[in-house]
Design a protein around this motif. Structure first.
Motif, mmCIF file in Angstrom:
data_model
loop_
_atom_site.group_PDB
_atom_site.id
_atom_site.type_symbol
_atom_site.label_atom_id
_atom_site.label_comp_id
_atom_site.label_asym_id
_atom_site.label_seq_id
_atom_site.Cartn_x
_atom_site.Cartn_y
_atom_site.Cartn_z
ATOM 1 N N THR A 36 38.435 42.916 27.592
ATOM 2 C CA THR A 36 37.930 42.048 28.661
ATOM 3 C C THR A 36 36.933 41.022 28.131
ATOM 4 O O THR A 36 36.141 40.466 28.869
ATOM 5 N N ILE A 37 37.016 40.757 26.819
ATOM 6 C CA ILE A 37 36.021 39.862 26.218
ATOM 7 C C ILE A 37 36.088 38.465 26.839
ATOM 8 O O ILE A 37 35.072 37.816 27.035
ATOM 9 N N ARG A 38 37.309 38.021 27.173
ATOM 10 C CA ARG A 38 37.469 36.749 27.893
ATOM 11 C C ARG A 38 38.452 36.972 29.032
ATOM 12 O O ARG A 38 39.233 37.923 29.013
ATOM 13 N N ALA A 226 32.522 45.275 9.452
ATOM 14 C CA ALA A 226 32.474 44.204 10.474
ATOM 15 C C ALA A 226 32.000 44.832 11.790
ATOM 16 O O ALA A 226 32.226 46.009 12.002
ATOM 17 N N THR A 227 31.362 44.081 12.657
ATOM 18 C CA THR A 227 30.973 42.688 12.597
ATOM 19 C C THR A 227 29.479 42.580 12.326
ATOM 20 O O THR A 227 28.713 43.345 12.891
ATOM 21 N N SER A 228 29.108 41.590 11.540
ATOM 22 C CA SER A 228 27.698 41.449 11.171
ATOM 23 C C SER A 228 26.962 40.538 12.147
ATOM 24 O O SER A 228 27.540 39.590 12.663
ATOM 25 N N ILE A 253 30.466 36.896 9.825
ATOM 26 C CA ILE A 253 29.149 36.777 10.451
ATOM 27 C C ILE A 253 29.194 35.681 11.523
ATOM 28 O O ILE A 253 29.017 34.494 11.227
ATOM 29 N N PRO A 254 29.448 36.058 12.777
ATOM 30 C CA PRO A 254 29.523 35.057 13.850
ATOM 31 C C PRO A 254 28.215 34.287 13.985
ATOM 32 O O PRO A 254 27.146 34.877 13.878
ATOM 33 N N PHE A 255 28.327 32.954 14.189
ATOM 34 C CA PHE A 255 27.093 32.197 14.449
ATOM 35 C C PHE A 255 27.009 31.751 15.902
ATOM 36 O O PHE A 255 25.952 31.469 16.412
ATOM 37 N N ALA A 293 33.699 33.607 10.699
ATOM 38 C CA ALA A 293 32.728 33.704 11.798
ATOM 39 C C ALA A 293 33.416 33.524 13.148
ATOM 40 O O ALA A 293 34.611 33.230 13.206
ATOM 41 N N ASP A 294 32.645 33.733 14.199
ATOM 42 C CA ASP A 294 33.088 33.417 15.556
ATOM 43 C C ASP A 294 32.171 32.336 16.107
ATOM 44 O O ASP A 294 30.981 32.311 15.786
ATOM 45 N N VAL A 295 32.736 31.477 16.952
ATOM 46 C CA VAL A 295 31.917 30.446 17.605
ATOM 47 C C VAL A 295 32.445 30.213 19.017
ATOM 48 O O VAL A 295 33.638 30.328 19.265
HETATM 49 N N1 SAH Z 1 29.543 41.800 18.227
HETATM 50 C C1 SAH Z 1 30.029 40.606 17.728
HETATM 51 C C2 SAH Z 1 31.127 39.988 18.562
HETATM 52 C C3 SAH Z 1 31.802 40.762 19.614
HETATM 53 S S1 SAH Z 1 32.767 39.892 20.754
HETATM 54 C C4 SAH Z 1 28.894 39.603 17.611
HETATM 55 O O1 SAH Z 1 27.826 39.832 18.067
HETATM 56 O O2 SAH Z 1 29.110 38.546 17.066
HETATM 57 C C5 SAH Z 1 33.835 38.902 19.747
HETATM 58 C C6 SAH Z 1 33.652 37.438 19.957
HETATM 59 O O3 SAH Z 1 34.114 37.050 21.223
HETATM 60 C C7 SAH Z 1 32.221 36.946 19.927
HETATM 61 O O4 SAH Z 1 31.764 36.774 18.631
HETATM 62 C C8 SAH Z 1 32.271 35.667 20.694
HETATM 63 O O5 SAH Z 1 32.493 34.569 19.841
HETATM 64 C C9 SAH Z 1 33.474 35.863 21.617
HETATM 65 N N2 SAH Z 1 33.012 36.007 23.000
HETATM 66 C C10 SAH Z 1 32.278 37.014 23.534
HETATM 67 N N3 SAH Z 1 32.037 36.771 24.840
HETATM 68 C C11 SAH Z 1 32.614 35.590 25.134
HETATM 69 C C12 SAH Z 1 32.696 34.806 26.317
HETATM 70 N N4 SAH Z 1 32.126 35.182 27.442
HETATM 71 N N5 SAH Z 1 33.388 33.638 26.257
HETATM 72 C C13 SAH Z 1 33.957 33.228 25.105
HETATM 73 N N6 SAH Z 1 33.917 33.926 23.965
HETATM 74 C C14 SAH Z 1 33.244 35.093 23.970
#
Ligand code: SAH
Ligand code: SF4
Length: 435
Positions: A36-38, A226-228, A253-255, A293-295
């Motif tokens: 359910t992250i998005r 992972a994840t840092s 490493i998500p920024f 990374a994640d953004v």
């Molecule tokens: N624990 C990790 C990431 C977990 S969620 C951290 O802290 O970086 C995985 C990725 O989903 C996140 O890094 C973020 O980029 C994305 N994400 C989380 N919630 C989101 C949202 N509401 N909308 C868009 N992307 C989201």
């Protein structure tokens, strides 16, 4: 994390005597492990469930289960929305699948979403790979990033003890696994809920300590994690990674944003300066390291200028790979209620701009592999070419190469092979074995 949970639940089902069905619409038990992250991840499950609910009308023996984060988030309302469901179970209940199914057998509709101390995983996962394994080391997350649903669905941090983790990895080594990836939502938080400090007053069971503690397990060739989280990523950890030969030079490493004010609004607890310092130190000690990374783009209130700062950071760092997403408002998160939401067309436009930059940079980064000899752990036969093996470099690049070298020796999954890289594509490499 979800894959690891799925493998554990599949292992429980297998032990109970279930066999994998050929086809989703023929199975007599269907379990959807959900994310359910998005919002788009969440919506997928409803369309799958619709089809299965119809089938249950004709085939009442069908057992229908929703596990994972959507189950945790929606709980009882999911049972109301899809009355055909037999079991709704949150991620903390994954190891209890057998007990919960036994309850279902008695004719009850079961809801398992209460906060739980996760019982040590005594089950044997049915792992997709026989070479690389996921190993959970910390469950849950105690951060409060304002966009994120994870803490409300995966609960409070719970670290497994170092001996329990070691035992699991030793068992994996004994059954032929070569690589482990230690998992946590915020893996740098590992151990903060465990007792113990050193005589100098430092917490004893950090991720760094864990890496030293498990490093010498015989048979395991590679260790990843992972994840840092930049807020907790220490120099001591970077130095340990450089020193420990089995720890691979790949860092995720998500920024999340390249702008300090947005980071503040996100409640991430670090500034871009800190982030750059971490990457700088990694590259100083491990010049070949890959950084991913994640953004998030279009977080509420993000101005064009602030978005440009994310682009500049991508330009400056040169990530090997980047997971990009447009901000998606999530239930029970502060940012979802803010009035300054960004319109859909701007979200799409920013995502498009960012993705095209990411691709250019990833290609630039890939060029460095050309003609270089890389250590590849063979994981599988290439399904598209049975004469080839596929595996990954220490930096996590997917690599294809012929099974047989020029002296007629042949190699198999599980072998560590030196490969000279010949062809470079956006997401993979090909080469030949170097003797
Ligand atoms: N624990 C990790 C990431 C977990 S969620 C951290 O802290 O970086 C995985 C990725 O989903 C996140 O890094 C973020 O980029 C994305 N994400 C989380 N919630 C989101 C949202 N509401 N909308 C868009 N992307 C989201
Ligand atoms: Fe979500 Fe990661 Fe922040 Fe935890 S640290 S709240 S999992 S984004």
């Amino acid at each position: 994390m979800n894959k690891a949970d799925s493998e554990r639940m599949a292992g429980i089902l297998e032990r109970m005597g279930y066999k994998q069905a050929e086809e989703e619409l023929q199975a007599d038990l269907v379990l959807y492990n959900t994310c359910t992250i998005r919002d788009n991840a969440e919506q997928k499950v409803y369309s799958y469930l619709g089809r299965q609910a119809l089938r249950k009308k004709l085939f009442p023996q069908l057992k229908l289960i929703v596990a994972g984060c959507v189950a945790q988030q929606e709980g009882e309302s999911l049972l109301r929305r899809v009355p055909e469901l037999d079991l709704v179970m949150g991620p903390q209940h994954a190891n209890r699948l057998e007990t919960l199914l036994n309850k279902v057998e008695t004719g009850q509709q079961v809801l398992a979403t209460e906060e739980l101390y996760i019982i040590e995983d005594l089950t044997t996962a049915r792992r997709d790979s026989s070479i690389c394994a996921w190993v959970n080391v910390i469950y849950g997350c105690n951060e409060r990033c304002t966009y994120c649903v994870v803490p409300s669905v995966r609960g409070k941090e719970q670290s497994r003890t170092p001996p329990a983790i070691k035992r699991e990895i030793e068992n994996l080594a004994n059954t032929g696994f070569k690589e482990v990836t230690l998992l946590g939502q915020n893996i740098d938080a590992y151990g903060r809920d465990l007792p113990g400090t050193t005589p100098q007053g430092r917490k004893k069971n950090t991720l760094t300590d864990l890496l030293y503690y498990i490093h010498d397990i015989e048979g395991i060739e590679r260790i990843r994690f992972a994840t840092s989280h930049p807020r907790y990523f220490t120099s001591r950890l970077i130095e340990a990674c450089a020193e420990l030969p089995k720890v691979c030079e790949h860092f995720h490493i998500p920024f999340q944003s390249g702008d300090d004010e947005i980071l503040n609004q996100m409640r991430r607890g670090y500034k871009i300066k800190t982030y750059k310092k971490i990457i700088g130190r990694i590259r100083e000690l491990m010049p070949n390291a890959s950084i991913t990374a994640d953004v998030i783009v279009a977080f509420p209130g993000e101005t064009n200028e602030q978005f440009q700062r994310s682009l500049s950071l991508v330009e400056e760092i040169g990530f090997d790979q980047l997971n990009t997403a447009a901000y998606s408002p999530r239930p029970n998160t502060p940012a979802a209620l803010w009035p300054n939401q960004i319109p859909e067309e701007i979200k799409i436009e920013r995502l498009r701009k960012l993705n095209s930059l990411v691709e250019i940079k990833a290609k630039e980064r890939n060029v460095r592999y050309k003609d270089r000899v890389e250590e590849v752990l063979a994981e599988n036969t290439n399904p598209k070419d049975k004469q080839q093996l596929m595996g990954r470099t220490r930096t996590n690049r997917l690599t294809f190469f012929p099974k047989v070298d020029n002296q007629g020796n042949s190699y198999k999954p599980g072998d560590l092979v030196k490969v000279r890289v010949k062809d470079i594509r956006a997401f993979s490499l090909s080469g030949v074995i170097e003797n």
